[in-house]
Design an enzyme around this catalytic site. Structure first.
Site, PDB file in Angstrom:
ATOM      1  N   GLU A 169       0.844  -1.199   0.000  1.00 43.41           N
ATOM      2  CA  GLU A 169       0.000   0.000   0.000  1.00 43.41           C
ATOM      3  C   GLU A 169       0.879   1.248   0.000  1.00 43.41           C
ATOM      4  O   GLU A 169       1.840   1.327   0.755  1.00 43.41           O
ATOM      5  CB  GLU A 169      -0.920  -0.022   1.238  1.00 43.41           C
ATOM      6  CG  GLU A 169      -1.905   1.109   1.274  1.00 43.41           C
ATOM      7  CD  GLU A 169      -2.623   1.280  -0.051  1.00 43.41           C
ATOM      8  OE1 GLU A 169      -3.309   0.345  -0.494  1.00 43.41           O
ATOM      9  OE2 GLU A 169      -2.478   2.357  -0.661  1.00 43.41           O
ATOM     10  N   LYS A 224       8.292  -1.555  -2.365  1.00 47.72           N
ATOM     11  CA  LYS A 224       7.599  -0.781  -1.328  1.00 47.72           C
ATOM     12  C   LYS A 224       8.613  -0.168  -0.353  1.00 47.72           C
ATOM     13  O   LYS A 224       8.556   1.023  -0.026  1.00 47.72           O
ATOM     14  CB  LYS A 224       6.595  -1.683  -0.592  1.00 47.72           C
ATOM     15  CG  LYS A 224       5.997  -1.075   0.656  1.00 47.72           C
ATOM     16  CD  LYS A 224       5.166   0.167   0.381  1.00 47.72           C
ATOM     17  CE  LYS A 224       4.904   0.957   1.637  1.00 47.72           C
ATOM     18  NZ  LYS A 224       4.220   2.204   1.439  1.00 47.72           N
ATOM     19  N   CYS A 280       6.167   4.608   9.522  1.00 52.31           N
ATOM     20  CA  CYS A 280       6.824   3.747   8.534  1.00 52.31           C
ATOM     21  C   CYS A 280       8.232   4.127   8.091  1.00 52.31           C
ATOM     22  O   CYS A 280       9.068   3.242   7.947  1.00 52.31           O
ATOM     23  CB  CYS A 280       5.920   3.600   7.327  1.00 52.31           C
ATOM     24  SG  CYS A 280       4.410   2.735   7.765  1.00 52.31           S
TER      25      CYS A 280
HETATM   26  P1  NAD Z   1      -1.979  -0.314  12.639  1.00 53.49           P
HETATM   27  O1  NAD Z   1      -1.163  -0.585  13.826  1.00 53.49           O
HETATM   28  O2  NAD Z   1      -2.761   0.945  12.551  1.00 53.49           O
HETATM   29  O3  NAD Z   1      -3.018  -1.517  12.404  1.00 53.49           O
HETATM   30  C1  NAD Z   1      -2.660  -2.862  12.459  1.00 53.49           C
HETATM   31  C2  NAD Z   1      -3.789  -3.633  13.145  1.00 53.49           C
HETATM   32  O4  NAD Z   1      -3.520  -5.031  13.025  1.00 53.49           O
HETATM   33  C3  NAD Z   1      -3.927  -3.351  14.645  1.00 53.49           C
HETATM   34  O5  NAD Z   1      -5.226  -2.849  14.912  1.00 53.49           O
HETATM   35  C4  NAD Z   1      -3.681  -4.715  15.311  1.00 53.49           C
HETATM   36  O6  NAD Z   1      -4.498  -4.929  16.449  1.00 53.49           O
HETATM   37  C5  NAD Z   1      -4.056  -5.662  14.189  1.00 53.49           C
HETATM   38  N1  NAD Z   1      -3.477  -7.010  14.326  1.00 53.49           N
HETATM   39  C6  NAD Z   1      -2.206  -7.360  14.619  1.00 53.49           C
HETATM   40  N2  NAD Z   1      -2.083  -8.692  14.599  1.00 53.49           N
HETATM   41  C7  NAD Z   1      -3.298  -9.210  14.309  1.00 53.49           C
HETATM   42  C8  NAD Z   1      -3.798 -10.540  14.144  1.00 53.49           C
HETATM   43  N3  NAD Z   1      -3.006 -11.600  14.252  1.00 53.49           N
HETATM   44  N4  NAD Z   1      -5.106 -10.694  13.841  1.00 53.49           N
HETATM   45  C9  NAD Z   1      -5.920  -9.620  13.711  1.00 53.49           C
HETATM   46  N5  NAD Z   1      -5.497  -8.352  13.847  1.00 53.49           N
HETATM   47  C10 NAD Z   1      -4.203  -8.140  14.137  1.00 53.49           C
HETATM   48  O7  NAD Z   1      -0.980  -0.424  11.394  1.00 53.49           O
HETATM   49  P2  NAD Z   1      -1.109   0.333   9.989  1.00 53.49           P
HETATM   50  O8  NAD Z   1      -0.616   1.726  10.107  1.00 53.49           O
HETATM   51  O9  NAD Z   1      -2.459   0.071   9.395  1.00 53.49           O
HETATM   52  O10 NAD Z   1       0.000  -0.453   9.153  1.00 53.49           O
HETATM   53  C11 NAD Z   1      -0.208  -1.779   8.726  1.00 53.49           C
HETATM   54  C12 NAD Z   1       0.856  -2.139   7.710  1.00 53.49           C
HETATM   55  O11 NAD Z   1       0.731  -1.302   6.561  1.00 53.49           O
HETATM   56  C13 NAD Z   1       2.294  -1.952   8.199  1.00 53.49           C
HETATM   57  O12 NAD Z   1       3.093  -2.971   7.634  1.00 53.49           O
HETATM   58  C14 NAD Z   1       2.700  -0.622   7.614  1.00 53.49           C
HETATM   59  O13 NAD Z   1       4.091  -0.539   7.379  1.00 53.49           O
HETATM   60  C15 NAD Z   1       1.959  -0.614   6.291  1.00 53.49           C
HETATM   61  N6  NAD Z   1       1.621   0.711   5.757  1.00 53.49           N
HETATM   62  C16 NAD Z   1       1.152   1.694   6.601  1.00 53.49           C
HETATM   63  C17 NAD Z   1       0.788   2.926   6.073  1.00 53.49           C
HETATM   64  C18 NAD Z   1       0.269   4.025   6.959  1.00 53.49           C
HETATM   65  O14 NAD Z   1       0.088   5.127   6.446  1.00 53.49           O
HETATM   66  N7  NAD Z   1       0.015   3.816   8.226  1.00 53.49           N
HETATM   67  C19 NAD Z   1       0.853   3.137   4.695  1.00 53.49           C
HETATM   68  C20 NAD Z   1       1.310   2.113   3.872  1.00 53.49           C
HETATM   69  C21 NAD Z   1       1.687   0.897   4.414  1.00 53.49           C
HETATM   70  C1  UGA Z   2       4.446   7.702   3.834  1.00 57.17           C
HETATM   71  C2  UGA Z   2       4.481   7.668   2.303  1.00 57.17           C
HETATM   72  O1  UGA Z   2       4.272   8.989   1.788  1.00 57.17           O
HETATM   73  C3  UGA Z   2       3.415   6.729   1.748  1.00 57.17           C
HETATM   74  O2  UGA Z   2       3.542   6.630   0.336  1.00 57.17           O
HETATM   75  C4  UGA Z   2       3.594   5.344   2.388  1.00 57.17           C
HETATM   76  O3  UGA Z   2       2.572   4.484   1.930  1.00 57.17           O
HETATM   77  C5  UGA Z   2       3.530   5.464   3.894  1.00 57.17           C
HETATM   78  O4  UGA Z   2       4.569   6.393   4.340  1.00 57.17           O
HETATM   79  C6  UGA Z   2       3.793   4.178   4.604  1.00 57.17           C
HETATM   80  O5  UGA Z   2       4.325   3.253   4.040  1.00 57.17           O
HETATM   81  O6  UGA Z   2       3.457   4.195   5.771  1.00 57.17           O
HETATM   82  P1  UGA Z   2       2.983   8.966   5.651  1.00 57.17           P
HETATM   83  O7  UGA Z   2       4.073   8.566   6.576  1.00 57.17           O
HETATM   84  O8  UGA Z   2       1.588   8.705   6.040  1.00 57.17           O
HETATM   85  O9  UGA Z   2       3.195   8.267   4.226  1.00 57.17           O
HETATM   86  O10 UGA Z   2       3.082  10.538   5.370  1.00 57.17           O
HETATM   87  P2  UGA Z   2       4.080  11.446   4.493  1.00 57.17           P
HETATM   88  O11 UGA Z   2       3.284  12.457   3.814  1.00 57.17           O
HETATM   89  O12 UGA Z   2       4.986  10.641   3.654  1.00 57.17           O
HETATM   90  O13 UGA Z   2       4.926  12.175   5.623  1.00 57.17           O
HETATM   91  C7  UGA Z   2       5.888  11.480   6.385  1.00 57.17           C
HETATM   92  C8  UGA Z   2       6.681  12.465   7.207  1.00 57.17           C
HETATM   93  O14 UGA Z   2       7.530  13.265   6.384  1.00 57.17           O
HETATM   94  C9  UGA Z   2       5.807  13.466   7.983  1.00 57.17           C
HETATM   95  O15 UGA Z   2       6.367  13.667   9.260  1.00 57.17           O
HETATM   96  C10 UGA Z   2       5.894  14.731   7.152  1.00 57.17           C
HETATM   97  O16 UGA Z   2       5.684  15.904   7.888  1.00 57.17           O
HETATM   98  C11 UGA Z   2       7.316  14.641   6.633  1.00 57.17           C
HETATM   99  N1  UGA Z   2       7.530  15.390   5.377  1.00 57.17           N
HETATM  100  C12 UGA Z   2       6.874  15.041   4.253  1.00 57.17           C
HETATM  101  C13 UGA Z   2       8.430  16.444   5.374  1.00 57.17           C
HETATM  102  O17 UGA Z   2       9.048  16.779   6.406  1.00 57.17           O
HETATM  103  N2  UGA Z   2       8.632  17.122   4.198  1.00 57.17           N
HETATM  104  C14 UGA Z   2       7.990  16.795   3.051  1.00 57.17           C
HETATM  105  O18 UGA Z   2       8.240  17.462   2.015  1.00 57.17           O
HETATM  106  C15 UGA Z   2       7.092  15.733   3.078  1.00 57.17           C
END
Ligand code: NAD
Ligand code: UGA
Length: 465
Positions: A169, A224, A280
């Site tokens: 994602e 990713k 992340c």
């Molecule tokens: P999160 O912590 O918000 O959510 C994860 C959920 O999974 C939690 O609610 C937890 O209770 C649940 N969980 C854990 N183990 C479980 C199990 N065995 N069965 C059922 N539920 C279970 O995490 P997130 O931010 O959604 O991130 C999830 C993944 O996506 C991570 O690998 C992260 O790196 C990736 N990712 C996050 C973002 C973001 O913006 N947060 C963007 C892209 C990718």
């Molecule tokens: C980031 C990536 O942008 C997503 O593509 C990815 O899916 C995600 O991580 C993930 O894998 O979790 P996110 O962390 O939600 O998304 O937000 P960003 O907009 O990337 O910002 C990350 C951090 O960088 C923030 O603290 C933001 O303030 C900072 N940032 C961003 C800067 O300091 N300068 C910039 O120009 C942009």
């Protein structure tokens, strides 16, 4: 293969919004989001949509329309795994905090437990999709766990089979709905064409086919990690230049604009600030460093480690600068903190630069008044308190009103780029603060002239005083 029922394991920042969008565009598919955390599930089921566990612009409207129709949040993991044709693993993948690889490697325990649950409860043929961000080659582990149950037959003599895909994602928090509806690309890695097509068909309901990129599993998993590493690298790069601008009199925004107008470089992710936060970037780059070392690629590991080091340096240099500017001591001084989320338009504070900066200011003896439009008191308490009594000991308080935050403050530190901070009445604020007063704008979002006119001293990242 026609997908009728989806199960998403993990109702977090990715699982919740992603499944809401699939439910919106695929009304005939049942989308069940399951989680082991009953509190989170009950928040997703809240009647009052402003109490959903995640604040994300546009999300509550979609949940409001689909929930109770084809979008369901539940703790009944067994039931929805067994009904599913396709399962997303969208669980958290934090950095290990102990043992081998502590502080760098990804802790795969949640991915492993999800795989074991799938292996146990799935029926017939199931497509298992890695949605979480995972170290390259994790699909091997998932396959090994699933394969262990392939030979088992149920009472009717039916066996089970699996196809494993990688579908990372790329959404960013605060813009998740738009990112999911209009992604730059959808990446699907795998070797089972039929499974890839089934997943691609879901996305094709709202995304042009040309944006769906298919690769092998390892390229997808690695892409990713590398996307996040490249984004974070740009932030560290521009943050080094912010310091150079402050020393030379060059203006950071002009430099970013001039550099970013070169199409080969591009204009995005060139805003200097207090360093990247969020759940992340740090964990994914740490993982990249770990993997590189694992393969004996020490120069590669060192290169990416530097991106993390610069991020920490930017935060510690801000703290030093605040203390130095305020006559070398902030002991018993009041500092207003504006913004605690790691970026605007989210209530997420994971790895927020505010956590480190606030802890250091408290350590120096300052009293903090913290305001954030979306982050709750209880969250800040969790983030700042290793020890329960800090609020009671008078190290910081939570402020509900933006203007009240400035009362009697010696300084105000802006840490998140919330839009409402750009429209403040500086004349009014100047009357509330103790003199001499300072503003430290770590995001360069304020109008420097307006602040100066009110008699307050201002420092901005990439500009200096
Ligand atoms: P999160 O912590 O918000 O959510 C994860 C959920 O999974 C939690 O609610 C937890 O209770 C649940 N969980 C854990 N183990 C479980 C199990 N065995 N069965 C059922 N539920 C279970 O995490 P997130 O931010 O959604 O991130 C999830 C993944 O996506 C991570 O690998 C992260 O790196 C990736 N990712 C996050 C973002 C973001 O913006 N947060 C963007 C892209 C990718
Ligand atoms: C980031 C990536 O942008 C997503 O593509 C990815 O899916 C995600 O991580 C993930 O894998 O979790 P996110 O962390 O939600 O998304 O937000 P960003 O907009 O990337 O910002 C990350 C951090 O960088 C923030 O603290 C933001 O303030 C900072 N940032 C961003 C800067 O300091 N300068 C910039 O120009 C942009």
């Amino acid at each position: 293969m026609n997908i009728k029922s989806i199960c998403c394991i993990g109702a977090g920042y990715v699982g919740g919004p992603t499944m809401a969008i699939i439910a919106k565009y695929c009304p005939e598919i049942k989308v069940n989001v399951v989680d082991t955390n009953p509190e989170r599930i009950s928040q997703w089921n809240e009647r009052d949509l402003s109490n959903l566990p995640i604040y994300e612009p546009g999300l509550k409207e979609i949940v409001g329309k689909c929930r109770g129709k084809n979008l369901n949040f539940s703790t009944n993991i067994r039931k929805y795994i067994s009904e599913a044709d396709l399962i997303f693993i969208s669980v958290n993948t934090p950095t290990k905090t102990k043992g081998i690889g502590s502080g760098q490697a990804i802790d795969l325990k949640y991915v492993e437990s999800s795989s074991r649950e799938i292996s146990k409860y799935a029926k017939g043929h199931t497509i298992v999709v890695e949605k979480s961000t995972l170290p390259v080659k994790t699909a091997q582990t998932i396959k090994a766990i699933l394969d262990a149950s392939v030979k088992e037959k149920n009472d009717l003599g039916e066996g089970k089979t699996f196809s494993v895909l990688s579908n990372p994602e790329f959404l960013a928090e605060g813009t998740a709905i738009n990112d999911l509806e209009n992604p730059d690309r959808v990446l699907i890695g795998g070797d089972d064409k039929e499974a890839i097509n089934a997943l691609a068909n879901i996305y094709s309901r709202w995304i042009e086919k040309i944006k769906v990129l298919t690769t092998d599993l390892w390229s997808s998993e690695l892409s990713k990690l590398i996307s996040n590493a490249f984004l974070a690298q740009r932030i560290s790069s521009i943050n080094t230049i912010s310091a150079l601008c402050e020393s030379t009199g060059a203006k950071i925004k002009d430099v970013s604009l001039a550099v970013g107008m070169d199409q080969r470089i591009g204009k995005y992710f060139l805003n200097s600030g207090p360093g990247f936060g969020g759940s992340c970037f740090k964990k994914d780059i740490s993982n990249l460093v770990y993997i590189s070392n694992h393969y004996g690629l020490f120069e590669v590991a060192e290169y990416w480690q530097k991106v993390l080091d610069i991020n920490s340096w930017q935060q510690s240099r801000f703290v030093e600068l605040i203390v130095k500017t305020m006559f070398g001591t902030i002991a018993s001084k009041t500092i207003a903190i504006l913004g605690f989320a790691f970026k605007a338009n989210t209530n997420d504070t994971r790895e927020s630069p505010a956590i480190y900066i606030c802890k250091k200011l408290i350590e120096e003896g300052a009293f903090l008044k913290i305001y954030d439009p979306k982050v709750k008191y209880s969250q800040i308490k969790k983030d700042l308190l290793c020890d329960e009594q800090k609020v009671e000991r008078g190290e910081w308080i939570y402020s509900n009103s933006i203007y009240e935050t400035f009362n009697n403050a010696d300084a105000a530190v802006f840490l998140t780029e919330w839009e409402e901070f750009e429209l403040l009445n500086w004349e009014a604020i100047a009357t509330k603060m103790r003199k001499p007063s300072w503003v430290f704008d770590t995001r360069s979002i304020l109008n420097m002239e307006d602040v100066k006119k009110s008699g307050i001293n201002i420092w901005q990242v990439g500009y200096g005083n």
